[in-house]
Design a protein around this motif. Structure first.
Motif, PDB file in Angstrom:
ATOM      1  N   GLU A 173       0.839  -1.287  -0.012  1.00  0.00           N
ATOM      2  CA  GLU A 173      -0.023  -0.081   0.077  1.00  0.00           C
ATOM      3  C   GLU A 173       1.130   1.276   0.130  1.00  0.00           C
ATOM      4  N   LYS A 226       8.842  -1.308  -0.700  1.00  0.00           N
ATOM      5  CA  LYS A 226       8.078  -0.441   0.233  1.00  0.00           C
ATOM      6  C   LYS A 226       8.767   0.200   1.559  1.00  0.00           C
ATOM      7  N   ASN A 230       9.823   3.894   2.925  1.00  0.00           N
ATOM      8  CA  ASN A 230       9.516   4.552   4.364  1.00  0.00           C
ATOM      9  C   ASN A 230      10.769   4.635   5.088  1.00  0.00           C
ATOM     10  N   ARG A 233      12.198   7.946   4.137  1.00  0.00           N
ATOM     11  CA  ARG A 233      11.703   9.106   4.906  1.00  0.00           C
ATOM     12  C   ARG A 233      12.404   9.072   6.133  1.00  0.00           C
ATOM     13  N   TYR A 272      11.477  18.495   7.159  1.00  0.00           N
ATOM     14  CA  TYR A 272      11.671  19.296   8.097  1.00  0.00           C
ATOM     15  C   TYR A 272      11.578  18.726   9.540  1.00  0.00           C
ATOM     16  N   TYR A 344      -0.527  12.763  14.900  1.00  0.00           N
ATOM     17  CA  TYR A 344       0.794  12.636  14.769  1.00  0.00           C
ATOM     18  C   TYR A 344       1.322  13.419  13.360  1.00  0.00           C
TER      19      TYR A 344
END
Ligand code: SAJ
Length: 444
Positions: A173, A226, A230, A233, A272, A344
């Protein structure tokens, strides 16, 4: 369009997918499963959601959406049309031609994979698996789960062979909760399977409702795509979080540095700093890869370090709060602090794994007089206490010795907040471009 080698099982399933007469099962109707189920129902597939939470199954049956990105109006239309139903039972699995698994993959307390949901669902499916079915796993997991965990369970229990009798694929996903631009329909979808028939049939299935499908050579490759996304990030967020802590020591403004760095027209991407990393993906998924790599005697240093830095941020916020209160001559135990935001990330109400909860728990440990406001989150549990969101009135802001912006919800008027506040700690940099009394504001 994808062509197939001749096989009656395969051709029958191919035809049902092409003419949308296939029955689609979606196991897990959360922020991934419900939008997916709706898209399939909207193009005419008969969709049956299997949801363990009876309240959620009931809400779907009533056409009531509990997922911000799914409109109750659209949901009630497909429910009324009979193309989407929900149940808590696996009994109807045998009727389904395609079964899509969208269940959580959390971590244990010591940051190792917890596949209990995936395994229990696979067990239920294995008991009912029949020739001609396609099973796809969408949950984010370590490379190898689909082929090494699910496949043996399905083949052994059902006595069927993948690629011949049934088909198995992984299609991660890519839902970005709250993203108005990229939805289930227009977000490119990676699909991987370890035999050509499974890959072809899975790609065909996803092509029915998703604009661009990206096939890869194996389920393992799709799983790694996937967790890499992540991890990318998590690592970049950790980099700017570390920069924020360094700038604090160098008495530099990290927001000024980042805003200037991001003027580079190539070779950079904005991330950021913040009060920490929340949600059920970024703080969790990279550790699935870290765990698998360790099994291969390989240390993924970036993942461990990123997790360590990101988990440090709530404490960094606590330290900044203490410093500001000290400058104001107010002992934490005699202070009133208003925290803005519990979710969050901005513009949604999900406060699972939210760094705001860690920040507030630290403030309670320091005996701070704590109140919070979040327009999306009416009530939270912090350190065993139930806190209710207070109305964001001028008096509530003025009554606080310090206002701490932890989630930068768009609907909050930060100019007004700063105007009425005595002091503000802005952990999201949201006030840096606003015309506010900047001498009141401390940026992270
Ligand atoms: N955050 C920062 N600084 C940043 C970006 C994010 O502190 O520069 C924080 C956020 O405030 C939040 C956390 O990190 O607490 C995660 O934020 P996120 O933007 O990665 O959003 P998620 O976890 O809701 O969704 C992400 C997806 N988001 C984006 O790609 C923008 C994507 O990574 C996945 O599709 C999704 O996780 C998932 O389901 O895996």
């Amino acid at each position: 369009m994808t062509d197939f080698p001749s096989s009656s099982v395969l051709q029958a399933l191919q035809q049902k997918i092409r003419d949308h007469t296939a029955t689609v099962g979606v196991v897990g109707l959360g922020y991934v499963g419900l939008p997916f189920a709706l898209e399939k129902a909207k193009v005419g597939f008969r969709v049956l959601g299997v949801e363990q939470n009876p309240a959620r199954a009931g809400q779907v049956a009533q056409g009531h959406s509990y997922i911000a990105d799914v409109s109750s109006e659209e949901l009630s239309q497909v429910v009324a049309a009979g193309t989407l139903q929900a149940t808590t039972s696996f009994d109807a699995i045998a009727e389904m031609d395609v079964i899509v698994i969208c269940v959580p993959t959390p971590l244990t307390r010591n940051l190792t994979p917890n596949l209990t949901y995936v395994e229990s669902v696979t067990r239920e499916i294995a008991q009912r698996l029949r020739p001609g079915q396609l099973v796809t796993l969408e949950s984010t997991t370590y490379p190898g789960t689909t082929d090494e965990v699910m496949r043996p369970m399905l083949e052994q229990a059902a006595g069927l062979k993948q690629g011949q009798d049934f088909f198995l694929a992984h299609s991660p996903e890519r839902v970005d909760p709250g993203n108005q631009r990229y939805t289930t329909k227009n977000t490119n979808k990676v699909v991987g399977a370890s035999d050509p028939q499974s890959l072809a049939i899975a790609a065909l299935f996803y092509e029915q409702t998703i604009e661009h499908v990206v096939p890869v050579s194996s389920a393992k490759a799709a799983e790694l795509v996937k967790v890499f996304e992540n991890t990318f990030r998590a690592v970049n967020i950790a980099l700017v979080n570390e920069l924020a802590m360094l700038c604090d020591r160098m008495d530099l403004n990290v927001w000024e540095v980042l805003d200037a760095a991001n003027t580079k027209p190539f070779g950079i991407m904005p991330f950021y700093p913040g009060p920490g990393v929340g949600g059920h993906c970024i703080p969790i998924d990279p550790h699935y890869l870290e765990w698998k790599a360790k099994e291969l005697n390989f240390n993924t240093h970036f993942i461990a370090l990123a997790g360590e830095i990101n988990r440090k941020m709530p404490e960094f916020v606590r330290e900044k709060v203490r410093r500001i209160l000290n400058q104001l001559g107010i002992a934490p135990a005699r202070s009133n602090v208003l925290v803005l935001g519990a979710a969050y990330k901005k513009d949604l109400g999900d406060w699972r794994e939210s760094p705001a909860i860690a920040v507030m728990s630290y403030l309670l440990e320091d005996s701070v007089g704590l109140t919070y406001h979040d327009p999306y989150v009416p009530e939270i549990e912090v350190a065993g206490k139930t806190l209710l969101s207070v109305d964001l009135t001028e008096s509530a802001v003025a009554a606080a010795d310090l206002v701490v912006i932890v989630t930068d919800h768009s609907q909050v008027d930060y100019v007004r907040v700063v105007h009425h506040a005595k002091a503000v700690l802005d952990t999201r940099g949201i006030t840096r471009h606003l015309a506010t009394d900047s001498e009141k504001v401390t940026l992270l």
